[in-house]
Design a protein around this motif. Structure first.
Motif, mmCIF file in Angstrom:
data_model
loop_
_atom_site.group_PDB
_atom_site.id
_atom_site.type_symbol
_atom_site.label_atom_id
_atom_site.label_comp_id
_atom_site.label_asym_id
_atom_site.label_seq_id
_atom_site.Cartn_x
_atom_site.Cartn_y
_atom_site.Cartn_z
ATOM 1 N N MET A 1 0.849 -1.193 0.000
ATOM 2 C CA MET A 1 0.000 0.000 0.000
ATOM 3 C C MET A 1 0.879 1.235 0.000
ATOM 4 O O MET A 1 1.844 1.340 0.728
ATOM 5 C CB MET A 1 -0.874 -0.025 1.252
ATOM 6 N N ASN A 2 0.556 2.154 -0.847
ATOM 7 C CA ASN A 2 1.365 3.346 -0.987
ATOM 8 C C ASN A 2 0.604 4.549 -0.435
ATOM 9 O O ASN A 2 -0.330 5.045 -1.049
ATOM 10 C CB ASN A 2 1.692 3.553 -2.467
ATOM 11 N N LEU A 3 1.018 4.969 0.753
ATOM 12 C CA LEU A 3 0.321 6.100 1.369
ATOM 13 C C LEU A 3 1.230 7.328 1.405
ATOM 14 O O LEU A 3 1.084 8.205 2.233
ATOM 15 C CB LEU A 3 -0.111 5.742 2.786
ATOM 16 N N ALA A 4 2.159 7.371 0.463
ATOM 17 C CA ALA A 4 3.181 8.410 0.529
ATOM 18 C C ALA A 4 2.585 9.810 0.447
ATOM 19 O O ALA A 4 2.999 10.713 1.162
ATOM 20 C CB ALA A 4 4.184 8.196 -0.592
ATOM 21 N N ASN A 5 1.616 9.986 -0.415
ATOM 22 C CA ASN A 5 1.120 11.346 -0.628
ATOM 23 C C ASN A 5 -0.241 11.562 0.012
ATOM 24 O O ASN A 5 -1.080 12.283 -0.523
ATOM 25 C CB ASN A 5 1.039 11.625 -2.130
ATOM 26 N N LEU A 6 -0.425 10.973 1.155
ATOM 27 C CA LEU A 6 -1.742 11.034 1.772
ATOM 28 C C LEU A 6 -2.134 12.463 2.151
ATOM 29 O O LEU A 6 -3.314 12.799 2.194
ATOM 30 C CB LEU A 6 -1.770 10.136 3.013
ATOM 31 N N HIS A 7 -1.129 13.310 2.409
ATOM 32 C CA HIS A 7 -1.467 14.677 2.819
ATOM 33 C C HIS A 7 -2.209 15.439 1.723
ATOM 34 O O HIS A 7 -2.886 16.416 2.000
ATOM 35 C CB HIS A 7 -0.207 15.431 3.236
ATOM 36 N N LEU A 8 -2.087 14.975 0.473
ATOM 37 C CA LEU A 8 -2.816 15.663 -0.595
ATOM 38 C C LEU A 8 -4.313 15.447 -0.459
ATOM 39 O O LEU A 8 -5.107 16.202 -1.003
ATOM 40 C CB LEU A 8 -2.351 15.135 -1.955
ATOM 41 N N LEU A 9 -4.705 14.405 0.254
ATOM 42 C CA LEU A 9 -6.124 14.122 0.431
ATOM 43 C C LEU A 9 -6.703 14.787 1.672
ATOM 44 O O LEU A 9 -7.872 14.582 1.975
ATOM 45 C CB LEU A 9 -6.361 12.617 0.525
ATOM 46 N N LEU A 10 -5.881 15.557 2.364
ATOM 47 C CA LEU A 10 -6.374 16.169 3.605
ATOM 48 C C LEU A 10 -7.707 16.911 3.440
ATOM 49 O O LEU A 10 -8.603 16.735 4.269
ATOM 50 C CB LEU A 10 -5.312 17.123 4.166
ATOM 51 N N PRO A 11 -7.885 17.725 2.391
ATOM 52 C CA PRO A 11 -9.175 18.414 2.270
ATOM 53 C C PRO A 11 -10.355 17.451 2.208
ATOM 54 O O PRO A 11 -11.362 17.631 2.902
ATOM 55 C CB PRO A 11 -9.037 19.199 0.969
ATOM 56 N N GLU A 12 -10.210 16.377 1.411
ATOM 57 C CA GLU A 12 -11.307 15.405 1.298
ATOM 58 C C GLU A 12 -11.575 14.742 2.642
ATOM 59 O O GLU A 12 -12.726 14.613 3.067
ATOM 60 C CB GLU A 12 -10.962 14.321 0.265
ATOM 61 N N ILE A 13 -10.482 14.336 3.297
ATOM 62 C CA ILE A 13 -10.648 13.651 4.578
ATOM 63 C C ILE A 13 -11.305 14.584 5.581
ATOM 64 O O ILE A 13 -12.230 14.196 6.315
ATOM 65 C CB ILE A 13 -9.268 13.169 5.097
ATOM 66 N N PHE A 14 -10.856 15.838 5.582
ATOM 67 C CA PHE A 14 -11.424 16.812 6.527
ATOM 68 C C PHE A 14 -12.918 17.020 6.283
ATOM 69 O O PHE A 14 -13.723 16.957 7.216
ATOM 70 C CB PHE A 14 -10.660 18.132 6.388
ATOM 71 N N VAL A 15 -13.292 17.223 5.022
ATOM 72 C CA VAL A 15 -14.704 17.488 4.723
ATOM 73 C C VAL A 15 -15.568 16.295 5.113
ATOM 74 O O VAL A 15 -16.627 16.449 5.755
ATOM 75 C CB VAL A 15 -14.879 17.822 3.224
ATOM 76 N N LEU A 16 -15.116 15.088 4.764
ATOM 77 C CA LEU A 16 -15.936 13.915 5.056
ATOM 78 C C LEU A 16 -16.030 13.667 6.563
ATOM 79 O O LEU A 16 -17.115 13.334 7.067
ATOM 80 C CB LEU A 16 -15.359 12.682 4.346
ATOM 81 N N SER A 17 -14.914 13.848 7.283
ATOM 82 C CA SER A 17 -14.996 13.639 8.740
ATOM 83 C C SER A 17 -15.910 14.673 9.373
ATOM 84 O O SER A 17 -16.704 14.358 10.257
ATOM 85 C CB SER A 17 -13.623 13.736 9.398
#
Lengths: 477, 200
Positions: A1-17
């Protein structure tokens, strides 16, 4: 599993949470904290804006095994989507309170729909593109049906749902054909396989047709526009405002990702199809709008004609043309915000402003709002120096540069026909006497200033359009 | 042998699918849908997609369709109004459908998708890694993002269903002591003056 660039998804994760948090907060503290869902939703949008703005990556990054892409187009469109959604929630507040719809679900579904748009905007994979689209559409269906006691809203939701499901089916079938031929769902891989020219072109075209039909359904291009007027008219105006603004940006992103990034080497094929859709949309949208007496329905047909213009920019199949189409989409969402925002403002408890006659003599009752409406309407008609003129101009100049002179002439002709029904609103507002003695409205200060700002942006950016155009050009280069 | 089984289930599938939309009784239509799912699962088994086949039977046939049947039985669906216009649109709909079918067959028929153009994949060895393991390997790693999105869509469906259907309990009558103590006599009874009426 490649989670190297997970910080790019921060906006999506923030909105959904945050959407889940709001759901819980609203379920337990609805009574004691009045309007908490609204305030938290707006805070979420501001937070997402900050997250997205602070992520600065120069080169496009593809993350999560090719399902997610971060590029400058995604960033610009996402930022714009936050601003638009924020304004939509702000404009809708009073209207929802008056109609007893001011509930947490509206804002939670709105946030989920926005998350769907964010997913679509930075999708790099057929699966994520489709899932984002479904997330957006499902939330919108529910929002349209939310006004349960209105038979019109239920009917609109039903039509939207059935036709939307049909469109999704078409899109999926096209995607499955392309997947079967290329053996991949990843857009870059698909483009690479197609460029090798080993696949029978007829089969690729077959898949492309279905994908394009699905896209045209979602955009509301003629002849796949039948749902649009009914849904715009039947849905509560606050939901119409939402449907007509931010999702268009996501639809533009979907066009870019599917047609340009995935099936870019088939451009000769989709150019012709887009040409057909575009001319029909401009013709039907502008001509049928003349016959409408319901403003929401009229604006729906006007949307169809604007979609025609958007497709004009796409069909040049050049980077500058895409930038013009993106500029047009952004300008269109701003104008749509203004027009439906004013409709929301003129409506009050027990009264729905939706007929042309409701605009009669607005200048005498509310000169300031009449002025803003005039700016918006002139911009939609494409009168200089409003922003709408530059949007039309940038698209048309690209069409002429692409060698479609006759098409540009046709587009101008239809715009002139369309100007009639836009100018009619101005005539009603300024030269007719008010028919009813509707009360002078006193909207709350934030809505007043937001609308004022909305009008001013259209006017000021119309004088200085270069900044927004540059943003679009840079985003796509 | 495999070919025979395939054609058998394919025929049953097409028959069931046609019956779903032509049969008058909605309960029968739902049962035909179950049959269609079942034959589809059998075809998937032939393709060595055993996990998906079993999931289809368990989830769709076992859970979704049973719920669906319950709903259909509880609703009082008027068959006459539903099938109204069926015969009226039958001829034109049939023509358009036939035309689309012919066009599609012309493109995706055996000429392009036959065994010559797309040779059948070699079947996996009996001791190879099984379907379920392969799916499990990629579902939470390579496809974790789409997987989470699908979960969010399910959440939206739940929120939407509750938002659309749940109504606050208005029929429960309860006592509010704080309102009761401040009530006055004129709140309970209003005297209305009316002019006397005569029978004409």
């Amino acid at each position: 599993m490649n989670l190297a660039n997970l910080h790019l998804l921060l906006p999506e994760i923030f909105v959904l949470s945050m959407a889940c948090v709001i759901l819980l907060v609203d379920a337990y503290w609805r009574k004691c904290l009045h309007g908490i869902a609204y305030q938290l939703s707006q805070a979420t949008l501001v937070g997402a804006l900050l997250f997205t703005a602070f992520i600065s990556v120069k080169e496009p990054v593809i993350a999560l095994s090719g399902t997610f892409v971060w590029d400058s187009m995604a960033k610009v469109l996402k930022l714009f989507i936050y601003v638009i959604t924020f304004t939509v929630f702000l404009y809708s507040r009073q209207y929802l309170i008056d109609r007893n719809l001011f509930k947490g679900e509206f804002f939670v579904l709105g946030l989920f729909a926005m998350a769907g748009m964010m997913v679509m905007v930075s999708a790099h994979h057929f699966l994520t593109l489709y899932l984002g689209l479904e997330l957006l559409s499902l939330s919108l269906y529910a929002m349209v049906a939310m006004h349960r006691d209105s038979a019109q809203a239920s009917e609109a939701a039903m039509k939207y749902f059935v036709l939307g499901a049909l469109a999704s089916g078409m899109l999926l079938y096209g995607m499955s054909i392309i997947y079967g031929l290329t053996g991949s769902l990843d857009l870059t891989t698909i483009a690479g396989v197609i460029a090798e020219n080993k696949i029978e072109p007829m089969l690729l075209k077959f898949g492309l047709v279905f994908i394009l039909i699905g896209l045209a359904f979602k955009l509301g291009a003629v002849p796949f526009h039948m749902w649009l007027p009914d849904v715009y008219q039947g849905a509560p105006t606050a939901v119409t405002l939402f449907i007509s603004s931010a999702p268009k940006l996501a639809a533009f992103a979907m066009l870019m990702r599917l047609l340009v990034e995935g099936l870019g080497s088939l451009n000769v094929d989709w150019q012709g199809m887009l040409l057909f859709l575009s001319v029909l949309s401009m013709a039907l949208g502008n001509i049928v709008a003349i016959a409408q007496t319901n403003v929401k329905r009229m604006l729906a047909y006007s949307t169809i004609s604007h979609v025609g213009f958007l497709l004009l920019g796409m069909l040049t199949a050049k980077e500058a043309g895409y930038a013009a189409a993106m500029f047009y989409t952004m300008v269109y969402t701003l104008m749509s915000l203004g027009a439906f925002g004013l409709l929301l403002l003129l409506s009050h408890a027990g009264f729905e402003a939706e007929n042309l006659n409701d605009f009669k003599g607005l200048n005498r009752r509310q000169p300031w709002y009449a002025l803003i409406m005039m700016i918006v309407v002139l911009s939609m008609a494409g009168v200089p120096p409003m922003l709408g003129f530059w949007a039309k101009w940038s698209v048309l100049s690209q069409v002429v540069a692409g060698g479609f002179m006759w098409l540009a002439v046709l587009a101008v002709l239809f715009s002139v026909i369309g100007a009639f029904y836009y100018l009619r609103i101005i005539k009603l507002m300024y030269f007719d006497a008010p028919t009813d003695n509707a009360p002078v409205l006193k909207p709350s200060a934030d809505i007043h200033w937001a609308l004022t700002l909305n009008g001013m942006v259209i006017l000021v950016l119309g004088v200085l359009p270069e900044s927004l155009m540059t943003v679009c050009r840079v985003a796509l280069s | 042998m495999v070919q025979f089984i395939f054609y058998l289930f394919a025929t049953v599938l097409i028959f069931a699918a046609v019956r779903v939309i032509t049969v008058k009784n909605p309960v029968h239509a739902a049962l035909h849908l179950v049959l269609a799912f079942f034959s589809m699962a059998a075809i998937w088994l032939l393709l060595e997609a055993e996990f998906l086949a079993i999931a289809l039977v368990l989830v769709y046939v076992g859970a979704v369709m049973v719920l669906f049947l319950f709903v259909v039985m509880m609703l009082d669906i008027n068959v006459a109004t539903v099938s109204e216009g069926f015969t009226r649109y039958l001829s034109s709909g049939f023509l358009v459908g036939l035309l689309i079918l012919l066009e599609m067959v012309a493109v995706v028929g055996s000429h392009h998708f036959g065994l010559k153009a797309m040779p059948a994949p070699t079947p996996m060895a009996a001791d190879a890694v099984v379907n379920t393991v392969l799916l499990g390997n990629v579902l939470y790693t390579e496809y974790v993002y789409p997987f989470e999105l699908a979960a969010i869509i399910l959440l939206v469906a739940m929120v939407a269903a509750i938002a659309l259907v749940m109504r606050p309990k208005r029929w429960s009558k309860y006592v509010k002591p704080e309102d009761q103590v401040v009530v006055k006599a004129q709140d309970r009874l209003t005297m209305v003056k009316m002019t006397a009426e005569k029978e004409s």
